[in-house]
Structure formats: C-alpha cells, structure tokens
Design a protein around this motif. Structure first.
Motif, PDB file in Angstrom:
ATOM      1  N   UNK A   1      -3.082   4.275  -2.645  1.00  0.00           N
ATOM      2  CA  UNK A   1      -3.139   3.291  -3.717  1.00  0.00           C
ATOM      3  C   UNK A   1      -2.717   1.918  -3.235  1.00  0.00           C
ATOM      4  N   UNK A   2      -3.285   0.890  -3.824  1.00  0.00           N
ATOM      5  CA  UNK A   2      -2.874  -0.493  -3.570  1.00  0.00           C
ATOM      6  C   UNK A   2      -2.029  -0.944  -4.754  1.00  0.00           C
TER       7      UNK A   2
ATOM      8  N   UNK B   1       0.833  -1.198   0.000  1.00  0.00           N
ATOM      9  CA  UNK B   1       0.000   0.000   0.000  1.00  0.00           C
ATOM     10  C   UNK B   1       0.866   1.245   0.000  1.00  0.00           C
ATOM     11  N   UNK B   2       0.523   2.192  -0.874  1.00  0.00           N
ATOM     12  CA  UNK B   2       1.128   3.520  -0.828  1.00  0.00           C
ATOM     13  C   UNK B   2       0.339   4.342   0.180  1.00  0.00           C
ATOM     14  N   UNK B   3       1.038   4.949   1.125  1.00  0.00           N
ATOM     15  CA  UNK B   3       0.334   5.601   2.223  1.00  0.00           C
ATOM     16  C   UNK B   3       0.852   7.007   2.485  1.00  0.00           C
ATOM     17  N   UNK B   4       0.013   7.793   3.133  1.00  0.00           N
ATOM     18  CA  UNK B   4       0.368   9.128   3.589  1.00  0.00           C
ATOM     19  C   UNK B   4      -0.066   9.245   5.040  1.00  0.00           C
ATOM     20  N   UNK B   5       0.803   9.768   5.893  1.00  0.00           N
ATOM     21  CA  UNK B   5       0.472  10.010   7.301  1.00  0.00           C
ATOM     22  C   UNK B   5       0.199  11.494   7.488  1.00  0.00           C
TER      23      UNK B   5
ATOM     24  N   UNK C   1       3.917  -3.706 -12.633  1.00  0.00           N
ATOM     25  CA  UNK C   1       3.255  -3.191 -11.430  1.00  0.00           C
ATOM     26  C   UNK C   1       2.002  -2.436 -11.831  1.00  0.00           C
ATOM     27  N   UNK C   2       0.950  -2.614 -11.023  1.00  0.00           N
ATOM     28  CA  UNK C   2      -0.311  -1.900 -11.214  1.00  0.00           C
ATOM     29  C   UNK C   2      -0.686  -1.251  -9.893  1.00  0.00           C
ATOM     30  N   UNK C   3      -1.029   0.031  -9.932  1.00  0.00           N
ATOM     31  CA  UNK C   3      -1.520   0.745  -8.757  1.00  0.00           C
ATOM     32  C   UNK C   3      -3.012   0.993  -8.932  1.00  0.00           C
ATOM     33  N   UNK C   4      -3.761   0.624  -7.895  1.00  0.00           N
ATOM     34  CA  UNK C   4      -5.224   0.726  -7.939  1.00  0.00           C
ATOM     35  C   UNK C   4      -5.702   1.708  -6.882  1.00  0.00           C
ATOM     36  N   UNK C   5      -6.661   2.543  -7.252  1.00  0.00           N
ATOM     37  CA  UNK C   5      -7.261   3.455  -6.297  1.00  0.00           C
ATOM     38  C   UNK C   5      -8.245   2.730  -5.396  1.00  0.00           C
ATOM     39  N   UNK C   6      -8.762   3.398  -4.372  1.00  0.00           N
ATOM     40  CA  UNK C   6      -9.733   2.774  -3.460  1.00  0.00           C
ATOM     41  C   UNK C   6     -10.967   2.235  -4.173  1.00  0.00           C
TER      42      UNK C   6
END
Length: 282
Positions: free
Chosen positions: A137-138, A118-122, A159-164
C-alpha cells in the motif's frame, strides 16, 4: 548544577488561540450519512468507545468521544494477493488521497503538510536468497492546522492507504470540532527549556552526570487520542531528543511541554485551573 538543556531555534506564538471542543454526541443521522459516503448500507452497533458498521468488504469505526473515524477494507486472502513491486507515484497518491478526504476535511482545518510512504513486505524463497520487496500500500499522511497553528499529537491527523490500483484500502480521520473562545499568552523558549530541566524526568541529572541533546521541537495545539474526551486543545511543544548517562548512553525521549500557563485556559468541568493532558510532562 541542573543539567543544561537548550532548544534549537524556535519561534513560538506570543499569543495562542484558545479552542474549546464541545462534547461529542453521535446521532443516528450523521452516522448514516458517514456510512453512505463510504458506499455502505449498514447499521452501526454501539461498542462503547466506538460505533461500528460492517459489511462483507468494509468496516467503519466511529470514535464516540470525537469526530474521528477509521475505515478498513476486508480483502481476504494473503496481503501479497494485492501487492505490487512498486507503489503509486507521490503526486498521484497525494491527489487521490485528497480527493477521498475532500468530503471529510473539517471547515475549520487546513492541511499543514503531507508525507508519502510505502507499506512493504519482504519475501525470501530460501535462507540464501535475496528477499524480494513487495508494496502492499501507498500511505499518504496529512497534518492539520487550525487558526494558522499546527495541531500535534495523536488526536488530529489524517491518513489514506491506497492499493496498487489507486483504490482506497484503509483510511482514518482524527479530529475534534472546535470553537475559538479567546487567546492566552505564550511562554518563551528559554522558560520551556527551564521547565523541562526541572521536570521529574531530568530534575536529578546534572552536567556532571548526563548530557541532554534536543533534536527537534515542534509547537502546536495538542490533541489527545480520539478515544478520550478533551474540552480544550492545549498549547504545547513536542520535544524529541536523547539523554546520555554513563550507564545508559543515547536514550531517546519524546515528550510534551505546556506552552502556556494552564491557569489562562478555560476551566474543565468545574476544575480550576484547566485540566492538563496526561501527555504533558511539565
């Protein structure tokens, strides 16, 4: 005495397939078909290392030196605008990624494994508040194999990045079309460990001055970055570990070793032996 280097249990092929990659020449029609598969009605501009097509909401970059591409969606605004508190379930993410990649999986390749992250932001609202985690993104990362041999290095992966909402927000395919022209005998693990120890990185070290710990060794056909030309996929092992000296304990390293005698590979543009990729240490 040279520093001692031993590998974990490692099974290496006695014979490696020799795969050659013809020069890539992207013509107008294949580029247009790639854009069409991404729902884009746009002309490609020649940017040297890339052919680039752009619409209001997407950018498609095609690598001139290989059959590789990268898709980026342009959402505008803040990355938090489309974030969620959790990503997609792993099974759903894999299924959606493979569905997107189906038209782009080369005939000669198969999936050799996948990883979901998971790509994340804090985000913290103040110095004394616990930050909240948002998933932007996942990401589904997939390894490839050819001729039952894994491909390693930066030039062969997807690689594939998927939104919520499960929609594709970014993707790439790193790949070269290859043809088998023969085979080459492999080197055994003991010989590879010896070559690593005598390489410029470790040749000056001894058991009295240093300790080398190899954490992992992965064998495969090395694929260089997709912006570079490569005529032969080089049999290699990727070695990851640490080296400790009195002055610098626990220094990590990652390097590649040739798993064959390069003289057994086809000549590269008249050079003999075949050109060894710069990523290969020894």
């Amino acid at each position: 005495m040279p520093v001692t280097i031993t590998f974990p249990d490692l099974r290496l092929p006695e014979e490696w397939p020799v795969l050659v990659a013809p020069p890539t020449r992207w013509e107008r029609e294949p580029l247009a078909e790639l854009a069409r598969l991404h729902g884009m009605d746009a002309e490609f501009a020649d940017r040297g290392l890339w052919h680039v097509a752009r619409t209001d909401d997407r950018v498609l970059e095609v690598y001139a030196a290989s059959q590789s591409f990268r898709l980026t969606t342009l959402t505008g605004g803040s990355e938090l605008d489309h974030a969620s508190e959790r990503g997609l379930p792993e099974d759903e993410a894999r299924a959606r990624a493979e569905d997107y990649l189906r038209p782009f999986l080369p005939d000669a390749a198969r999936y050799a494994g996948s990883r979901v992250s998971e790509a994340e932001v804090l985000v913290s609202e103040g110095p004394d508040t616990e930050p909240r985690r948002f998933v932007t993104g996942t990401q589904v990362s997939l390894r490839l194999a050819v001729e039952d041999v894994d491909l390693v290095g930066p030039g062969a992966k997807m690689q594939v990045t998927l939104g919520p909402d499960g929609e594709v927000t970014a993707a790439y395919r790193m790949w070269r079309e290859v043809t088998r022209v023969g085979s080459a005998p492999g080197l055994d693990a003991a010989r590879l460990a010896e070559r690593l120890g005598s390489s410029p990185m470790f040749a000056s070290l001894t058991d009295d001055t240093a300790r080398v710990e190899v954490e992992s060794v992965v064998a495969g056909l090395l694929c260089v970055p997709p912006t570079e030309h490569q005529s032969v996929l080089h049999p290699a092992v990727a070695v990851r570990g640490t080296v400790s000296t009195e002055a610098a304990p626990g220094l990590g390293f990652v390097t590649y070793l040739s798993a064959v005698d390069p003289r057994r590979l086809p000549a590269d543009k008249g050079r003999r032996p075949a050109r060894v990729p710069s990523l290969v240490l020894a």
